[in-house]
Design an enzyme around this catalytic site. Sequence first.
Site, PDB file in Angstrom:
ATOM      1  N   SER A   1     -12.425  -3.016  -3.703  1.00  0.00           N
ATOM      2  CA  SER A   1     -13.064  -2.571  -2.471  1.00  0.00           C
ATOM      3  C   SER A   1     -14.547  -2.323  -2.709  1.00  0.00           C
ATOM      4  O   SER A   1     -14.933  -1.785  -3.751  1.00  0.00           O
ATOM      5  CB  SER A   1     -12.417  -1.278  -1.964  1.00  0.00           C
ATOM      6  OG  SER A   1     -11.067  -1.489  -1.625  1.00  0.00           O
TER       7      SER A   1
ATOM      8  N   LYS B   1      -7.968   3.604   7.337  1.00  0.00           N
ATOM      9  CA  LYS B   1      -8.600   3.734   6.032  1.00  0.00           C
ATOM     10  C   LYS B   1      -9.188   5.131   5.893  1.00  0.00           C
ATOM     11  O   LYS B   1      -9.245   5.912   6.838  1.00  0.00           O
ATOM     12  CB  LYS B   1      -9.711   2.686   5.870  1.00  0.00           C
ATOM     13  CG  LYS B   1      -9.208   1.261   5.924  1.00  0.00           C
ATOM     14  CD  LYS B   1      -8.410   0.884   4.712  1.00  0.00           C
ATOM     15  CE  LYS B   1      -9.307   0.686   3.503  1.00  0.00           C
ATOM     16  NZ  LYS B   1      -8.534   0.324   2.301  1.00  0.00           N
TER      17      LYS B   1
ATOM     18  N   ARG C   1       0.842  -1.198   0.000  1.00  0.00           N
ATOM     19  CA  ARG C   1       0.000   0.000   0.000  1.00  0.00           C
ATOM     20  C   ARG C   1       0.876   1.247   0.000  1.00  0.00           C
ATOM     21  O   ARG C   1       1.069   1.860  -1.028  1.00  0.00           O
ATOM     22  CB  ARG C   1      -0.945  -0.014   1.207  1.00  0.00           C
ATOM     23  CG  ARG C   1      -1.959   1.144   1.234  1.00  0.00           C
ATOM     24  CD  ARG C   1      -2.964   0.944   2.350  1.00  0.00           C
ATOM     25  NE  ARG C   1      -4.027   1.935   2.343  1.00  0.00           N
ATOM     26  CZ  ARG C   1      -4.093   2.976   3.174  1.00  0.00           C
ATOM     27  NH1 ARG C   1      -3.157   3.155   4.083  1.00  0.00           N
ATOM     28  NH2 ARG C   1      -5.105   3.823   3.114  1.00  0.00           N
TER      29      ARG C   1
END
Length: 216
Positions: A115, A144, A46
């Site tokens: 997602s 998040k 990420r």
Amino acid sequence: MTDSSATDPGGWHTYLVTQESVSAGRSTLEVVDAALEGGVDVIQLREKDASARCRYELGLELRERTAAAGVPLIVNDRVDLALAIEADGVHVGQSDLPVGVARDLLGPDAIVGCSASTVADAKRAEADGADYLGVGAVYATSSKDVDPDESGVGPARIASVVDAVSIPVIGIGGITAENASPVVEAGAAGVAVISEITAADDPKAASERLATAVHR
């Protein structure tokens, strides 16, 4: 590419998403090494606040480690980076390249995750060819892009999505060893975490605790 048995998202129980900024002063490589020893099933690169060059160089090192461990490497958002480091696949969000475009660029053998926070998002991603879904944020989280004061969609949303699609669902967002069981009981194949492992005093032990909770 990683062995095909390991690249089946239906068999992913513990999924680590890297983020060095919440790794308690350790490098992502240190955390990943410990997590792999602790038995995580998949690693996602990420590193939202790193440059493309830094992510590329880190990705090459992660590719070596995950390949040696027989664990899939997924890249967050960046299809070009996934191609450049020969990752096993990519995970896209609702504002990233569409699932179908990612599939066309990466080819039929790549893993494409998406997602989804709603049943409608989940159905659309499946129809577009996603291999698995990351559903959340399940619980409140600061990792998040959600309001940390919000409670999250909860295990009930996991159950709704599982009922609506036929591809594996991974719960993500605010998940710990203490609250993972309801997510799996709702039908998720596994759980994805950031800080539960990266911020832990002992990332290897944290990975083992999470795996135990999911299997239990």
